[in-house]
Design a protein around this motif. Structure first.
Motif, short mmCIF file in Angstrom:
data_model
loop_
_atom_site.label_atom_id
_atom_site.label_comp_id
_atom_site.label_asym_id
_atom_site.label_seq_id
_atom_site.Cartn_x
_atom_site.Cartn_y
_atom_site.Cartn_z
N GLY A 82 0.84 -1.19 0.00
CA GLY A 82 0.00 0.00 0.00
C GLY A 82 0.87 1.24 0.00
O GLY A 82 1.72 1.39 -0.87
N ASP A 83 0.71 2.10 0.99
CA ASP A 83 1.52 3.32 1.05
C ASP A 83 2.67 3.20 2.06
O ASP A 83 3.38 4.16 2.31
CB ASP A 83 0.65 4.54 1.38
CG ASP A 83 -0.02 4.43 2.75
OD1 ASP A 83 0.04 3.36 3.37
OD2 ASP A 83 -0.63 5.43 3.19
N ALA A 160 -2.95 -0.82 -4.12
CA ALA A 160 -3.21 -0.89 -2.69
C ALA A 160 -2.54 -2.12 -2.06
O ALA A 160 -2.51 -2.25 -0.85
CB ALA A 160 -4.71 -0.94 -2.43
#
Length: 195
Positions: A82-83, A160
């Motif tokens: 994801g991030d 994601a």
């Protein structure tokens, strides 16, 4: 990712190599090659060995090139879930310098690109070793424990989920040197290296 990757291939090779890469689409026979080459590499590296992404990717690329029809690229950069960054750094990465030294000291990740597919023979082994925890949990849930190869069409990757950010493509000389390093490590692990 492909736009950036094309520029990186051009920088380490040339425009013709980048053109050939961008036109090559992996077919069913190529998927078998991805699998067969991965099995060769995974057989010689024991499971649960983190931190060997460059060595394993270099050796994998050499095995793929022996079996396949197209050039394989070893890519270095950052890996995210994801991030959340798992490996790598933001900003500039001097891959030319880092991969020209005999002891690579860098916090990033390496994988291979074969046409429109990304193939990673080390990430599952690193995850199985248990650290970093976020990577281990993600791989166990999404792929399963004890797996060896993560391979998929780059266009199908979920931003994601696991995300690869390329920063450098290793040159032919660098891949050959990393491959020799991998073979030397295998000899050492097997007790067949010179004393």
């Amino acid at each position: 990712m492909p736009g950036d990757l094309r520029d990186l291939i051009t920088a380490s090779f040339d425009v013709a190599a980048a053109d050939a890469w961008s036109k090559f689409e992996v077919g069913e026979a190529d998927k078998l090659v991805l699998h067969e080459a991965a099995m060769k590499v995974l057989k010689v590296f024991p499971g649960r060995m983190p931190g060997l992404c460059a060595l394993m990717s270099g050796l994998y690329s050499l095995a793929l090139e022996k079996l396949g029809s197209q050039r394989v690229y070893v890519v270095a950069g950052s890996l995210y879930i994801g991030d959340k960054r798992i490996f790598g750094e933001d900003g500039e990465f001097d891959g030319k310098r880092a991969f020209s030294e005999s002891n690579i000291d860098w916090n990033g990740h390496a994988w291979t690109v074969y046409g429109d597919w990304l193939a990673d023979v080390s990430v599952c082994r690193t995850a199985d070793a248990g650290s970093p925890r976020l990577l281990s949990k993600y791989i166990a849930k999404e792929i399963g424990k004890g797996k060896g190869l993560l391979a998929c069409r780059m266009a199908s990757m979920d931003p994601a989920g696991i995300r690869y950010t390329p920063q450098y493509v290793l040159t032919r000389d660098q891949v050959d040197a990393v491959g020799r390093g991998a073979l030397a490590m295998i000899d050492k692990l097997n007790g067949t290296g010179s004393q």
